[in-house]
Structure formats: structure tokens, C-alpha cells
Design a protein around this motif. Structure first.
Motif, PDB file in Angstrom:
ATOM      1  N   ALA A 249       0.836  -1.209   0.000  1.00 41.00           N
ATOM      2  CA  ALA A 249       0.000   0.000   0.000  1.00 41.00           C
ATOM      3  C   ALA A 249       0.867   1.253   0.000  1.00 41.00           C
ATOM      4  O   ALA A 249       0.548   2.249  -0.672  1.00 41.00           O
ATOM      5  N   ALA A 250       1.980   1.216   0.737  1.00 41.73           N
ATOM      6  CA  ALA A 250       2.897   2.354   0.745  1.00 41.73           C
ATOM      7  C   ALA A 250       3.455   2.601  -0.648  1.00 41.73           C
ATOM      8  O   ALA A 250       3.586   3.755  -1.085  1.00 41.73           O
ATOM      9  N   ALA A 251       3.765   1.524  -1.357  1.00 39.30           N
ATOM     10  CA  ALA A 251       4.273   1.659  -2.722  1.00 39.30           C
ATOM     11  C   ALA A 251       3.219   2.255  -3.646  1.00 39.30           C
ATOM     12  O   ALA A 251       3.513   3.105  -4.497  1.00 39.30           O
ATOM     13  N   ALA A 252       1.962   1.824  -3.460  1.00 43.02           N
ATOM     14  CA  ALA A 252       0.883   2.320  -4.315  1.00 43.02           C
ATOM     15  C   ALA A 252       0.616   3.804  -4.094  1.00 43.02           C
ATOM     16  O   ALA A 252       0.188   4.518  -5.018  1.00 43.02           O
ATOM     17  N   LEU A 253       0.878   4.292  -2.868  1.00 44.02           N
ATOM     18  CA  LEU A 253       0.590   5.687  -2.537  1.00 44.02           C
ATOM     19  C   LEU A 253       1.796   6.607  -2.688  1.00 44.02           C
ATOM     20  O   LEU A 253       1.674   7.824  -2.540  1.00 44.02           O
ATOM     21  N   GLU A 254       2.944   6.035  -2.982  1.00 46.61           N
ATOM     22  CA  GLU A 254       4.202   6.773  -2.903  1.00 46.61           C
ATOM     23  C   GLU A 254       4.213   8.021  -3.782  1.00 46.61           C
ATOM     24  O   GLU A 254       4.645   9.106  -3.343  1.00 46.61           O
ATOM     25  N   GLU A 255       3.754   7.915  -4.999  1.00 44.94           N
ATOM     26  CA  GLU A 255       3.835   9.049  -5.912  1.00 44.94           C
ATOM     27  C   GLU A 255       2.724  10.067  -5.683  1.00 44.94           C
ATOM     28  O   GLU A 255       2.979  11.284  -5.670  1.00 44.94           O
ATOM     29  N   ARG A 256       1.491   9.604  -5.519  1.00 48.01           N
ATOM     30  CA  ARG A 256       0.387  10.565  -5.429  1.00 48.01           C
ATOM     31  C   ARG A 256       0.162  11.115  -4.018  1.00 48.01           C
ATOM     32  O   ARG A 256      -0.516  12.125  -3.859  1.00 48.01           O
ATOM     33  N   ARG A 257       0.719  10.465  -2.984  1.00 51.96           N
ATOM     34  CA  ARG A 257       0.550  10.957  -1.616  1.00 51.96           C
ATOM     35  C   ARG A 257       1.883  10.922  -0.875  1.00 51.96           C
ATOM     36  O   ARG A 257       2.087  10.110   0.039  1.00 51.96           O
ATOM     37  N   PRO A 258       2.807  11.816  -1.243  1.00 53.61           N
ATOM     38  CA  PRO A 258       4.116  11.820  -0.581  1.00 53.61           C
ATOM     39  C   PRO A 258       4.068  12.280   0.866  1.00 53.61           C
ATOM     40  O   PRO A 258       5.083  12.218   1.565  1.00 53.61           O
ATOM     41  N   ASP A 259       2.905  12.750   1.333  1.00 51.51           N
ATOM     42  CA  ASP A 259       2.778  13.200   2.725  1.00 51.51           C
ATOM     43  C   ASP A 259       2.442  12.069   3.684  1.00 51.51           C
ATOM     44  O   ASP A 259       2.377  12.285   4.893  1.00 51.51           O
ATOM     45  N   ILE A 260       2.219  10.857   3.172  1.00 52.03           N
ATOM     46  CA  ILE A 260       1.842   9.729   4.034  1.00 52.03           C
ATOM     47  C   ILE A 260       3.068   8.883   4.338  1.00 52.03           C
ATOM     48  O   ILE A 260       3.760   8.409   3.437  1.00 52.03           O
ATOM     49  N   HIS A 261       3.317   8.690   5.640  1.00 47.41           N
ATOM     50  CA  HIS A 261       4.436   7.871   6.109  1.00 47.41           C
ATOM     51  C   HIS A 261       3.896   6.661   6.866  1.00 47.41           C
ATOM     52  O   HIS A 261       2.777   6.684   7.393  1.00 47.41           O
ATOM     53  N   PHE A 262       4.710   5.610   6.923  1.00 46.42           N
ATOM     54  CA  PHE A 262       4.350   4.383   7.625  1.00 46.42           C
ATOM     55  C   PHE A 262       5.447   4.041   8.632  1.00 46.42           C
ATOM     56  O   PHE A 262       6.639   4.093   8.300  1.00 46.42           O
ATOM     57  N   ILE A 263       5.037   3.687   9.844  1.00 43.50           N
ATOM     58  CA  ILE A 263       5.971   3.212  10.864  1.00 43.50           C
ATOM     59  C   ILE A 263       5.588   1.780  11.224  1.00 43.50           C
ATOM     60  O   ILE A 263       4.435   1.515  11.600  1.00 43.50           O
ATOM     61  N   LEU A 264       6.533   0.865  11.086  1.00 46.09           N
ATOM     62  CA  LEU A 264       6.346  -0.526  11.488  1.00 46.09           C
ATOM     63  C   LEU A 264       7.280  -0.781  12.671  1.00 46.09           C
ATOM     64  O   LEU A 264       8.504  -0.790  12.508  1.00 46.09           O
ATOM     65  N   ALA A 265       6.712  -0.982  13.850  1.00 45.06           N
ATOM     66  CA  ALA A 265       7.492  -1.121  15.084  1.00 45.06           C
ATOM     67  C   ALA A 265       7.301  -2.507  15.665  1.00 45.06           C
ATOM     68  O   ALA A 265       6.156  -2.949  15.855  1.00 45.06           O
ATOM     69  N   GLY A 266       8.403  -3.184  15.975  1.00 45.97           N
ATOM     70  CA  GLY A 266       8.299  -4.504  16.585  1.00 45.97           C
ATOM     71  C   GLY A 266       9.440  -5.400  16.134  1.00 45.97           C
ATOM     72  O   GLY A 266      10.392  -4.960  15.497  1.00 45.97           O
ATOM     73  N   GLU A 267       9.296  -6.677  16.469  1.00 42.87           N
ATOM     74  CA  GLU A 267      10.278  -7.686  16.085  1.00 42.87           C
ATOM     75  C   GLU A 267       9.544  -8.943  15.652  1.00 42.87           C
ATOM     76  O   GLU A 267       8.353  -9.107  15.909  1.00 42.87           O
ATOM     77  N   GLY A 268      10.277  -9.853  15.029  1.00 45.37           N
ATOM     78  CA  GLY A 268       9.678 -11.118  14.636  1.00 45.37           C
ATOM     79  C   GLY A 268      10.421 -11.739  13.467  1.00 45.37           C
ATOM     80  O   GLY A 268      11.260 -11.083  12.812  1.00 45.37           O
ATOM     81  N   PRO A 269      10.116 -12.997  13.167  1.00 46.04           N
ATOM     82  CA  PRO A 269      10.857 -13.721  12.125  1.00 46.04           C
ATOM     83  C   PRO A 269      10.658 -13.178  10.722  1.00 46.04           C
ATOM     84  O   PRO A 269      11.439 -13.497   9.823  1.00 46.04           O
ATOM     85  N   HIS A 270       9.633 -12.361  10.506  1.00 50.25           N
ATOM     86  CA  HIS A 270       9.335 -11.838   9.167  1.00 50.25           C
ATOM     87  C   HIS A 270       9.952 -10.454   8.939  1.00 50.25           C
ATOM     88  O   HIS A 270       9.859  -9.912   7.836  1.00 50.25           O
ATOM     89  N   LYS A 271      10.579  -9.882   9.970  1.00 42.93           N
ATOM     90  CA  LYS A 271      11.002  -8.484   9.879  1.00 42.93           C
ATOM     91  C   LYS A 271      12.061  -8.258   8.802  1.00 42.93           C
ATOM     92  O   LYS A 271      11.994  -7.278   8.053  1.00 42.93           O
TER      93      LYS A 271
END
Length: 429
Positions: A249-271
């Protein structure tokens, strides 16, 4: 009452089941009850045991008035389906001796097993019957269903055997509880009598998590402008969370909505995989687990929260992070099918979209980013629900009342328990 809890997760792990096991036990002690715990060393969600805990195996240590005994456990660096089975089996085997020892020498009134891990639960109910204690199984996660529905295990003959074993274990307990109405319904579907089942949900300390200013030190440290819109995920990073959808979703919004940021906080085997997926995307930020004292500030950093749960995980577990999300006074975007427990909790306090639908996620993010009045309305409703439905003191009182109703007198010939002093210390890694 004397309560012996057997569960694979406990403090100093910070998130997931460990948080609720620890807070339940400490709350019971605060109410005047005696509590002992048999558990594994900390390892979650990093799937790595900190240095220094090996020397404490089978030794009782005190943590805030709770006597805690740790047993050895196999912890895979990359937890596949088969390795997870060995992981849980190792705890079931290593915990047998201390469970029997505590049961015979201390004579608890209630023996409480928490799933995960279900493998260790069979011994708990067996021993409880032998000493005249009541047995209680609390289901935080349907491990068997999750393992096969998420593709961690795929052998159908093994599934049949494991489901039959699970049903036998469930029926062996005097009381079985779970954390949402839908998970309680699943217990009924597994053949349990309704009178033996109860709902005791997870909780949040609504005095510690509350609405606060969105202009936080996290924005400053991550270089996020004050005017930017922030979507936040905080929790475990494993396969079932579907966090790759947030990066899509961040990739889809990157060009048309440069004001939107994403924070992913945590740990785990998929990080590590998620970090690779987000390479080159300057508006996707990663953080590790945050200390309790700054957790409310992290939650306040968000304009909205993300729960991108996979469809296969629906009603296998109600995400424990939801209580804190609602308490923060921010709206939530949740991927959930209609009629599921997660959808029922979120509707009216956020947006519910179909699982696995990246365009729908991107559209929901844009919708909230353009409507601050809607965000305020949904966030206020979430806060109201958190106080009404998720307050820690109210739910712990429910635990105590249900335990008191379940407790019965022990046999007349009980050995006098030996009082062993406990120090309020914990091994430091």
C-alpha cells in the motif's frame, strides 16, 4: 487462593501472551492470592534467548511477588511449522518435572494452563485431577487451526490426529476460556459444553494508554514532518500479520501521496523480509520494540493504526494490540472479513476492509488522511470502547470472581506446604 500458571511466555518478554500472563499473575498477587509460574526463558518475538538465562533453569526466582521457575526450551532461529512443533514439545517435556513437583509440594487450588502452548496443557489437567485441584485452560491462540490454515503444516493426516488430540485436551479441563465471543464459539464448535466455557478477554491499562499530542519525539527522530500523515503498526512481525500488504500500500501511494508515512514497530521472524521489501522507500520506517515508558508516545505518533491481518487468521486470534490501539484515541484500519471478531470490534471505531486487498487498504488510508473530522469521531469511539470493554481492573476482577466460583475444597489429607521466600529480582541478560 493458590494458583499455579503453566505457560510458555512470561516477563521479561514485552508483548503478546507474555504481557497478559505476567499482568494477570501480578494482579492476582496484588489482590492477596499466592501465584507461582512455570515458564520458558524469554525469547519472543525475536526468537532468541538473551544471554544469562541458561543458568536460571529450574531455579525459582521472584518477579514482583510471583515465584517463577524457568525450564529449558528449543528456540529455532527460523520458526517453520515442523520446528514450531519441536519448540512446543521441548517445553512440554522440560516443564513436566517442575509442574509435578509444585503440584505435589505446594497443592494449588487452581492449575491454569495458557495456550500456547497446548502441548503442555495435557499434563496440567491430569495432575490437577490427581491432587484435587481445579483445572483451567485459557486459549489465547488456536495453534492447530493456525498452523494448518496459514500453511505452516500441510499434512492432512497429521491435522486429523492433532485435532483429535486437541479435542481430548480441551475436554479434560474443568473450565476453558478464550478472549472473544467468536473464539468462544469456536470452542463450542470443537465439542465443549457451553457451561464449561467462558469469555475472559485481554485488557489494556487505560490510564497508561490515552490520547496525546501527535507531535512526538518519534516524528523528530525519524525525520517525519509535522504536517505528514502517519500510519502505525506496532507488534509482532510474523507470517500471519500480513505486513507485506502495508508495504504494498505504501508503494501504491508513494507518488500521489508523498505526505503519508508508515511506521512498522516490533520484532519477529518476518522483519528482515519486510525490510528488504521496503528498501528504497524513504517513507516506510522501521523501529524495534519500544520500552513501556514511551509506548503511549509511540501510539500517539499515529494518525491511524494498521491491523493488516491475513484472511486465513480470521477468528484464530483477536489481535492483542487492538486494546491499545483503541485506547490511544486513534482510528484503526483493519483487514477482516465481515462477521469475524476483529470486524465486530473495529466497526464504528475504524474502517474494516477485505483481507488481502491492497487497493482497498490504500483507498482506506487515503480516505482517513483526507477527513480529520472522521478520524476524530472514530478515535473518540475507540477510546470509549477501550474504557468500557478493555479496562484491566475490570477484567482481572472477572478472572478472580470466576476462579473463586470454580475453586473447591482439596482432599482432607494434604501435606503442609513449605513457604519459600521470593525476592523481587529477575535474571538480567
Amino acid at each position: 487462593m493458590r494458583i499455579l500458571l503453566v505457560g510458555i511466555n512470561y516477563a521479561p518478554d514485552l508483548i503478546g501472551v507474555a504481557k497478559y500472563n505476567t499482568e494477570l499473575c501480578e494482579s492476582l498477587v496484588d489482590e492477596g492470592h499466592e501465584v507461582r509460574v512455570i515458564t520458558a526463558p524469554p525469547y519472543y518475538p525475536a526468537w532468541k534467548i538473551p544471554h544469562g538465562f541458561g543458568a536460571s533453569y529450574f531455579r525459582a526466582t521472584g518477579i514482583n511477588g510471583v515465584r517463577v521457575t524457568r525450564t529449558p526450551i528449543y528456540v529455532p532461529a527460523q520458526p517453520s511449522g515442523g520446528k514450531r512443533l519441536v519448540h512446543h514439545a521441548s517445553f512440554a517435556l522440560s516443564s513436566m518435572l517442575p509442574v509435578v513437583k509444585e503440584a505435589l509440594s505446594w497443592r494449588p487450588d487452581i492449575m491454569l494452563s495458557v495456550a500456547p502452548s497446548l502441548m503442555s496443557a495435557a499434563l496440567v489437567s491430569f495432575v490437577a485431577r490427581r491432587i484435587g485441584a481445579q483445572s483451567w485452560l485459557h486459549v489465547q491462540d488456536f495453534e492447530v487451526d493456525a498452523a494448518f490454515d496459514l500453511g505452516l503444516l500441510q499434512n492432512e493426516k497429521l491435522r486429523t490426529v492433532m485435532l483429535k488430540t486437541e479435542a481430548a485436551i480441551l475436554r479434560s479441563f474443568d473450565r476453558v476460556s478464550s478472549i472473544s465471543p467468536q473464539m468462544v464459539d469456536r470452542l463450542r464448535g470443537k465439542g465443549l459444553d457451553a457451561e464449561r466455557i467462558t469469555e475472559v478477554r485481554n485488557w489494556i491499562d487505560t490510564a497508561a494508554i490515552y490520547p496525546a499530542s501527535r507531535q512526538t519525539t518519534y516524528r523528530q527522530e525519524l525525520g517525519i514532518p509535522d504536517t505528514a500523515i502517519v500510519g502505525l503498526y506496532s507488534g509482532t512481525m510474523s507470517n500471519k500479520q500480513g505486513l507485506d500488504l502495508a508495504i504494498d500500500a505504501a508503494a501504491a501511494l508513494e507518488e500521489r501521496r508523498p505526505d503519508i508515512h508508515f511506521i512498522l514497530a516490533g520484532e519477529g521472524p518476518h522483519k528482515s523480509k519486510l525490510i528488504e521489501m521496503a528498501a528504497g522507500r524513504s517513507r516506510v520506517h522501521f523501529l524495534g520494540l519500544q520500552p513501556a515508558e514511551s509506548f503511549n508516545e509511540l501510539m500517539a505518533t499515529a494518525d491511524f493504526h494498521l491491523i493488516p491481518q491475513k484472511a486465513e487468521a480470521a477468528d484464530l486470534v483477536l489481535p492483542s494490540k487492538l486494546g491499545a490501539v483503541l485506547a490511544s484515541g486513534r482510528p484503526v484500519i483493519a483487514m477482516a472479513s465481515q462477521g469475524t471478531g476483529l470486524a465486530a470490534e473495529v466497526e464504528g471505531a475504524g474502517l474494516v476492509i477485505p483481507p488481502g486487498d491492497t487497493p482497498a487498504l490504500a483507498a482506506a488510508i487515503e480516505s482517513l488522511s483526507k477527513d480529520p473530522a472522521l478520524c476524530e469521531k472514530l478515535g473518540a469511539e475507540g477510546r470509549r470502547r477501550s474504557v468500557e470493554r478493555w479496562d484491566r481492573r475490570t477484567i482481572v476482577r472477572r478472572w478472580i470472581e470466576d476462579m473463586a466460583a470454580l475453586k473447591v475444597p482439596k482432599p482432607a489429607l494434604s501435606p503442609t506446604p513449605v513457604s519459600i521466600p521470593v525476592k523481587d529480582v529477575v535474571p538480567q541478560p
